[in-house]
Each structure stands twice: as C-alpha cells, then as structure tokens.
Design a protein around this motif. Structure first.
Motif, mmCIF file in Angstrom:
data_model
loop_
_atom_site.group_PDB
_atom_site.id
_atom_site.type_symbol
_atom_site.label_atom_id
_atom_site.label_comp_id
_atom_site.label_asym_id
_atom_site.label_seq_id
_atom_site.Cartn_x
_atom_site.Cartn_y
_atom_site.Cartn_z
ATOM 1 N N UNK A 277 0.837 -1.200 0.000
ATOM 2 C CA UNK A 277 0.000 0.000 0.000
ATOM 3 C C UNK A 277 0.866 1.242 0.000
ATOM 4 N N UNK A 278 0.228 2.387 0.140
ATOM 5 C CA UNK A 278 0.957 3.656 0.042
ATOM 6 C C UNK A 278 0.494 4.595 1.161
ATOM 7 N N UNK A 279 1.475 5.209 1.838
ATOM 8 C CA UNK A 279 1.151 6.160 2.907
ATOM 9 C C UNK A 279 2.027 7.396 2.749
ATOM 10 N N UNK A 280 1.616 8.498 3.391
ATOM 11 C CA UNK A 280 2.379 9.746 3.260
ATOM 12 C C UNK A 280 3.829 9.563 3.712
ATOM 13 N N UNK A 281 4.063 8.666 4.686
ATOM 14 C CA UNK A 281 5.426 8.437 5.182
ATOM 15 C C UNK A 281 6.354 7.952 4.065
ATOM 16 N N UNK A 282 5.801 7.203 3.096
ATOM 17 C CA UNK A 282 6.621 6.686 1.984
ATOM 18 C C UNK A 282 7.186 7.811 1.123
ATOM 19 N N UNK A 283 6.545 8.974 1.172
ATOM 20 C CA UNK A 283 6.890 10.047 0.236
ATOM 21 C C UNK A 283 7.830 11.078 0.859
#
Lengths: 149, 186
Positions: free
Chosen positions: B64-70
C-alpha cells in the motif's frame, strides 16, 4: 396561441426542473437547517469536472463526493466558513464560483469601477474643456507662429 | 491636474486612446485564450503531501501507500484507474519514468474495482513501486484530484512540487516533468 403559450410554460417548467438534477434524495441530511446550509454552501462551490456548474447542480461523481463531504463536516459541527475553507484548501480559490476579495483579485473586483470612473472623469474634463474654449482656434500671434507664416 | 488634462487633449492622442486600450485588451484576451480552462492549478504546490495511509489493491502486490513513503525520496505519484482510457495511453511513459531512475514512481489507484485494476496491471505491466487503493476517492480529494490521470512530483521532504493534469505526453515528460526531477536532484 394560448395552447402554444401553455406548451411553452410546460417546457420552461421542465427545463427548470432539469437544472436541479444534482442533489439526490439519499444524500440529504435529516436536519432541515443543516440541509439548507449544505445547499447554500454547495451552490457556491464549483464542480471542477463540469466547470460552469456548482456541485449542487452537477451530477458528476466528484460533485457528489464533495456534496457528501460538505454534509459530513456540517454534521460534525463545522461552521460554514470551515467547510468552505476545507474545500478551498484542496482545490484552491477557483472552486469558489464567487471569487474572494483579496489583494490578487482587487483588479477583478475594482477594475471595472476604476475604468468607468476614469472614463467619466475624462469625459467630464473633455466636455468642460470644449465649453470653456472657443470652437475655433485663434490665429497664432506668438513669435513662433509668425515665424512659421 | 489642469496640465494633465491639457496634455491629454493636446493633439489627436486622446482619440487614439480608446483604440489603444482595445488593442491592449485584445492582446490580453488572445493570450488568455491559449490557456486550457480545464487545467486548474493545484492549491497544494509547495505544501506537504496530505496525511494518508492506503492499503494495497485487494489481492494485489505490495504494502500500500502512505504519506510516510513520500518523505525520504523524490517521488512521482501517478493517479490512475483501469476505467480511465487516457491512463492506458500514458502508461508507457509512466514505465519509462520508472526506468529512468529519476524518481520512485508510486500509483494511486482511484475509485477502481480491485479485479479490474489487477487485470489492467497484468495486461500492461506494473511500473509502480507501491500502489495505494483509494476505493472511495477520499484521499484523491485530499490531494485535490479532480480527474484521472493526474501526476504529482513530490520532493524528498514530502512537499508537492508539481502537478500534471491529464495524460502525460512525451513532450510533457521531456519538457516539464524530467527537468523538474533533475532540478530536485538525484
């Protein structure tokens, strides 16, 4: 003739009914006061998919999502301004059908009035000048004038 | 004031003034007409990415994708859906961007059926490092998405630096997206 008028009236009524196609009954809030506030807010929020419609009028999916968000936030106790700020924070001032009054929009709001006033002032000055001066130019009597002759 | 008025009405200048104003306005409008009104500038430029955490596509790859990844690398966030024709058209360019190594390319699968989305990835290939599934479109709204595809450039501090509305074209990648990625650094 009366038949034609009646047909015209029916057509107009149908057109008016068609323009109010946005909000679906299932979306509406039970509280009529909140629902009225939601409708008023939605009427000034632009649907970015079909840009000349408000989210209240539009049946685009995004307009529906935003209508629901407006209602959720009102139900959670947000003020009208807070709800509008929530949408503006995501989509910018363009989402407001009525542009806000702030320094970058001063030209938009006051420009036409300023131009009209300037034009009126210029017209007044022109007319006053024409009235005080004689319509015919006097023959130049100055040194420069005589030299040219 | 009197002198100004006299100056203005001396000679023929005053009669040319309205025409000059009209010409100026025409030039402004001509430039205005070149702009595409469907492209709305993002309100989020130079702002941190909205806080979100999305699951992967049900039954699909990744975490999945979360703001922390960015927040620790330069990333490209591509908003797509299997029901979106232009997404298919820009897909080779998304793959090319992922291969270029200029940024980590993430996908935001917008309002999609998981089975449709997975079939789309199987057919066309999966260029995304991670994909977040935004089933109800709420995260999309937080990002100011108003149509698919849309593509965001996020810097290594997690700030949105650029948004491309609509399908990417080769010209947009060469002239707009890659130059910005190069400026942001390795």
């Amino acid at each position: 003739m009366r038949g034609m008028l009646a047909t015209f009236a029916v057509l107009c009524a149908a057109l008016i009914a068609m323009t109010a196609a946005g909000v679906e009954p299932g979306e509406m809030l039970a509280d009529p006061v909140l629902e009225t506030r939601a409708r008023d807010i939605s009427k000034n929020l632009r649907c970015l998919v079909c840009q000349n419609q408000s989210i209240d009028d539009s049946n685009a999916a995004l307009a529906r999502d935003l209508r629901i968000i407006v209602r959720e936030r009102l139900a959670a106790g947000d003020s009208d301004t807070e709800v509008i700020d929530y949408v503006v924070a995501r989509y910018g001032d363009f989402v407001l059908l009525k542009p806000p009054l702030k320094p970058v929009t001063y030209a938009l709001w006051f420009g036409p009035v300023a131009i009209a006033l300037a034009a009126a002032a210029a017209a007044a000055a022109f007319l006053r000048r024409r009235r005080t001066r004689r319509p015919f130019r006097s023959i130049p009597t100055s040194a420069a004038g005589s030299k040219r002759c | 004031m009197e002198r100004l008025v006299n100056l203005l009405f001396a000679g023929r200048f005053v009669y040319v003034l309205p025409l000059a104003a009209l010409a100026a306005l025409t030039v402004v409008f001509l430039f205005g007409l070149q702009k595409d009104p469907r492209i709305v500038p993002s309100a989020l430029i130079d702002k941190p990415v909205p806080e979100f955490a999305l699951p992967p596509i049900t039954g699909g790859p990744g975490m999945g994708l979360a703001s922390a990844d960015l927040k620790s690398r330069i990333s490209v966030v591509n908003v797509w859906a299997s029901w979106c024709g232009p997404c298919k058209a820009e897909h080779p360019l998304v793959e090319e961007l992922a291969r270029s190594g200029l940024a980590t390319v993430y996908g935001l699968n917008y309002k999609d059926e998981p089975s449709d989305a997975l079939r789309w990835l199987a057919d066309l290939g999966n260029p995304y490092t991670e994909i977040g599934a935004d089933r109800n479109g709420r995260v999309g709204i937080d990002w100011g998405v108003y149509g698919v595809p849309e593509t965001f450039i996020v810097d290594h501090e997690g700030r949105i630096r650029h948004k491309h509305v609509g399908p990417m074209t080769a010209e947009a990648v060469d002239g707009e997206i890659e130059p910005i990625l190069r400026v942001l650094g390795p």
